[in-house]
Enzyme design. Structure first.
Site, PDB file in Angstrom:
ATOM      1  N   LYS A 137       0.831  -1.243  -0.007  1.00 42.36           N
ATOM      2  CA  LYS A 137       0.121  -0.085  -0.114  1.00 42.36           C
ATOM      3  C   LYS A 137       0.813   1.288  -0.098  1.00 42.36           C
ATOM      4  CE  LYS A 137      -4.495  -0.441   1.977  1.00 42.36           C
ATOM      5  NZ  LYS A 137      -5.349  -0.466   3.243  1.00 42.36           N
TER       6      LYS A 137
HETATM    7  O1  G3P Z   1      -9.174   0.011   3.834  1.00 44.40           O
HETATM    8  C1  G3P Z   1      -9.182   1.617   4.192  1.00 44.40           C
HETATM    9  C2  G3P Z   1      -9.875   1.435   5.390  1.00 44.40           C
HETATM   10  O2  G3P Z   1      -9.068   0.612   6.296  1.00 44.40           O
HETATM   11  C3  G3P Z   1     -10.009   2.840   6.103  1.00 44.40           C
HETATM   12  O3  G3P Z   1     -11.283   2.728   6.731  1.00 44.40           O
HETATM   13  O4  G3P Z   1     -12.929   3.049   8.355  1.00 44.40           O
HETATM   14  O5  G3P Z   1     -10.581   4.066   8.813  1.00 44.40           O
HETATM   15  O6  G3P Z   1     -12.047   5.041   7.137  1.00 44.40           O
HETATM   16  P1  G3P Z   1     -11.650   3.789   7.940  1.00 44.40           P
END
Ligand code: G3P
Length: 218
Positions: free
Chosen positions: A85
């Site tokens: 990533k």
């Molecule tokens: O895959 C990306 C994700 O982990 C971000 O999620 O819920 O932290 O915005 P969030």
């Protein structure tokens, strides 16, 4: 559309895999911290054996083109199915194009615009991760970004970057991602369990079992 688990929690991954619907995992430093993982390398290696056929995303945690490339090369050695990533930045693009030349697969992360997605594809990213929920959080329609990226990518047959709808917060996100034709949606196990649930299914099972018992006496 394929479904990935968005977590670094090994127990949740094992639990999710049993459902037979998970074909990859995405992690990030915040998820690693939430899961209490202290050894990122060991965790990614273990996850890679749980889902040996699916991509497992692990994120670089340094800044600067040189250090990011170096760390990405090291992470790529952790397992054959690891994907790196890299954030959607100018430095990130340089890193993505360098890694693409070495056949190291990249999941370009923290994508919040069509332009970032277009540039990531041109640099050679294997995956792009638009963060749907975080756009919703600031009052925008995050899923519209997924739809727009898919539309743009569809205009050019030379683009084979796969769209991962990420930062998925609820089942309706998943419905819209699938309707838009996203290649993948990555989400917490909680959202997958919510996708399964329907009260009429539960009521139906209770009624079927009760009716069967009333005729069979068992
Ligand atoms: O895959 C990306 C994700 O982990 C971000 O999620 O819920 O932290 O915005 P969030």
């Amino acid at each position: 559309m394929r479904i990935f688990l968005d977590t670094a929690d090994i127990e949740q991954i094992k639990q999710g895999v049993k459902l037979g619907v998970i074909s990859g995992v995405t992690t990030n430093p915040s998820l690693v911290s939430q899961a209490g993982v202290t050894d990122y390398e060991s965790a990614i290696k273990e996850i890679s054996t749980i889902i040996p056929d699916g991509p497992i995303s692990a994120e670089v945690v340094v800044e600067g083109v040189g250090p990011m490339i170096e760390q990405a090369r090291q992470i790529a050695k952790w397992a054959p199915n690891v994907v790196i990533k890299i954030p959607s930045t100018a430095e990130g693009l340089e890193v993505i194009s360098a890694l693409a030349k070495e056949n190291i697969k990249v999941n370009c992360t923290l994508c919040f615009s069509v332009n970032q997605a277009l540039l990531a594809a041109l640099a050679g990213a294997a995956y792009i991760s638009p963060f749907v929920g975080r756009l919703d959080d600031i009052g925008q329609d995050g899923m519209q970004l997924v739809e727009d990226i898919l539309d743009v990518y569809d205009n050019y047959e030379e683009i084979d970057t796969q769209v991962i709808a990420a930062s998925i917060r609820h089942p309706e996100h998943c419905v819209r991602a699938a309707m838009a034709g996203a290649h993948i949606a990555t989400m917490p196990l909680k959202v997958i369990m919510q996708m399964i649930q329907h009260p009429l299914t539960d009521i139906g099972i209770t009624r079927f079992l009760a009716d069967f018992k009333s005729v069979s006496g068992k």
